[in-house]
Write a protein that holds these residues in place. Structure first.
Motif, short mmCIF file in Angstrom:
data_model
loop_
_atom_site.label_atom_id
_atom_site.label_comp_id
_atom_site.label_asym_id
_atom_site.label_seq_id
_atom_site.Cartn_x
_atom_site.Cartn_y
_atom_site.Cartn_z
N ALA A 1 1.89 14.85 48.86
CA ALA A 1 3.14 14.79 49.61
C ALA A 1 2.91 14.23 51.02
N VAL A 2 1.78 14.62 51.63
CA VAL A 2 1.46 14.13 52.97
C VAL A 2 1.21 12.62 52.94
N THR B 1 6.65 21.84 48.15
CA THR B 1 5.21 21.66 48.33
C THR B 1 4.53 22.98 48.68
N GLN C 1 2.29 10.52 50.77
CA GLN C 1 3.54 9.82 50.44
C GLN C 1 4.41 9.64 51.69
N SER C 2 4.38 10.63 52.57
CA SER C 2 5.21 10.54 53.78
C SER C 2 4.57 9.67 54.86
N GLN D 1 9.65 20.08 51.54
CA GLN D 1 8.52 20.79 52.13
C GLN D 1 8.35 22.18 51.51
#
Length: 371
Positions: free
Chosen positions: A291-292, A39, A294-295, A36
């Protein structure tokens, strides 16, 4: 409610809000895990470049899709001066902005003859010219295989992976060091742009954006204004590119593509074109999106589409949605909410005055200031 009281209250709320954001930004790294924080650091670095694009496109109205070129110029300036010549970041970081600004000054005269779609096409050409150079001049870019970039270093103290700073029991690692450096540079850039747009040069830029002929009649020097916008935008973008490459530590020529330029355009559209805060808010949405996704979306449930393709689709959807529903982006949406909240708070009561709740707030405010 008197206008003086209203201004004092608004100033107090704004000051408190800015102070709260500053405290949150400072303590944020200690509440994030490594992924995090990475990012968040990329978001801050990207926001510097997005702010530069907003000066050019948002405030001056010069459409550019060549932002990736200036990011690459800043990155490879850092690579040559910091990596090849082993100079300190105190030299190569501002030099990246200066070299990118010189390239912007060379491109700037094109804007004197072209605008709108024609200028956008020319700036796309910059990206392809840059790609040809980066792929075929290994001395600068390392060739198709890419090259490594130097970590930020100030004398004996550097930001290399594995390095950390301890302050009163708090440990700031490699990611945190880059985070705070990007935060400081972004804050300084936002303050500079905020003052710029409220001064004579900024008013001239906005006049050119709104109506070039009318601006010229009023005495605005179109050539100087457009050149200034290109130079300032390119400088900020070059610094952003240098930080981005340094934080990545390795990059290939293919990374400086048109898609990267589109991401920056999407950032200022989503955040708010022609606003200082729009660059940061848009960068939070756009550059944290991969990133969001991907999660949130496991690869097995993405229908076989890679995350990069899903992200590109999301960029397009966000651009369309904000253009249609809220052209002023997140900043405009926030202003609408604030206006609605103000109307609710100042709604007249049955007796024709303020509502009881608003009157109570007003009385407390007056008592506070009187004390």
């Amino acid at each position: 409610m008197s206008m003086h009281t209203s201004h004092r209250r608004r100033f107090g709320v704004t000051s408190a809000g800015l102070l709260g954001l500053a405290v949150l930004a400072i303590v944020l790294p200690f509440g994030l895990n490594a992924g995090q924080l990475t990012t968040a650091t990329f978001v801050l670095i990207a926001a510097i470049g997005a702010l530069g694009l907003n000066v050019l496109t948002g405030y001056t109205g010069q459409i550019s899709l060549g932002h990736a070129f200036f990011l690459a110029v800043g990155a490879y300036t850092a690579g040559v001066l910091g990596g090849n010549d082993h100079l300190t970041a105190l030299i190569w970081l501002p030099a990246a902005g200066v070299v990118a600004a010189l390239c912007g000054a060379l491109v700037g005269p094109t804007a004197l003859r072209l605008r709108g779609l024609y200028l956008a096409i020319v700036t796309i050409g910059l990206v392809f010219i840059g790609q040809h150079i980066w792929f075929n001049v290994p001395a600068i870019s390392g060739g198709p295989g890419g090259r490594s970039f130097p970590a930020v270093a100030f004398g004996p103290f550097d930001f290399s992976a594995g390095q950390q700073l301890t302050i009163g029991g708090l440990v700031i690692d490699h990611n945190g060091l880059y985070y705070y450096l990007a935060l400081i540079i972004l804050a300084a850039a936002m303050l500079f742009v905020w003052n710029l747009v409220r001064g004579r040069p900024g008013r001239a830029m906005q006049a050119v954006r709104d109506r070039e002929i009318a601006a010229a009649i009023m005495g605005v020097d179109l050539a100087r204004t457009k050149m200034s916008a290109f130079v300032i935008s390119s400088f900020l973008t070059g610094v952003s590119g240098a930080l981005y490459a340094s934080y990545l530590s390795f990059a290939t020529p293919g990374q400086w593509s048109v898609l990267l330029s589109v991401q920056y355009v999407a950032a200022i559209i989503v955040g708010g074109i022609g606003t200082v805060w729009g660059a940061l808010l848009g960068s939070i949405v756009i550059f944290a999106l991969p990133a969001v996704l991907q999660s949130l979306i496991p690869q097995s449930s993405s229908g076989g589409l890679p995350i990069d393709d899903l992200t590109s689709i999301a960029y397009g959807v966000l651009i369309i949605v904000f253009f249609v529903l809220e052209p002023h982006g997140i900043v405009g949406l926030g202003r609408r909410v604030a206006s609605l909240w103000s109307r609710i708070g100042l709604r007249p009561g049955k007796g024709g005055g303020l509502s009881q709740e608003a009157q109570s707030i007003e009385n407390r405010s007056e008592a506070t200031w009187a004390g």
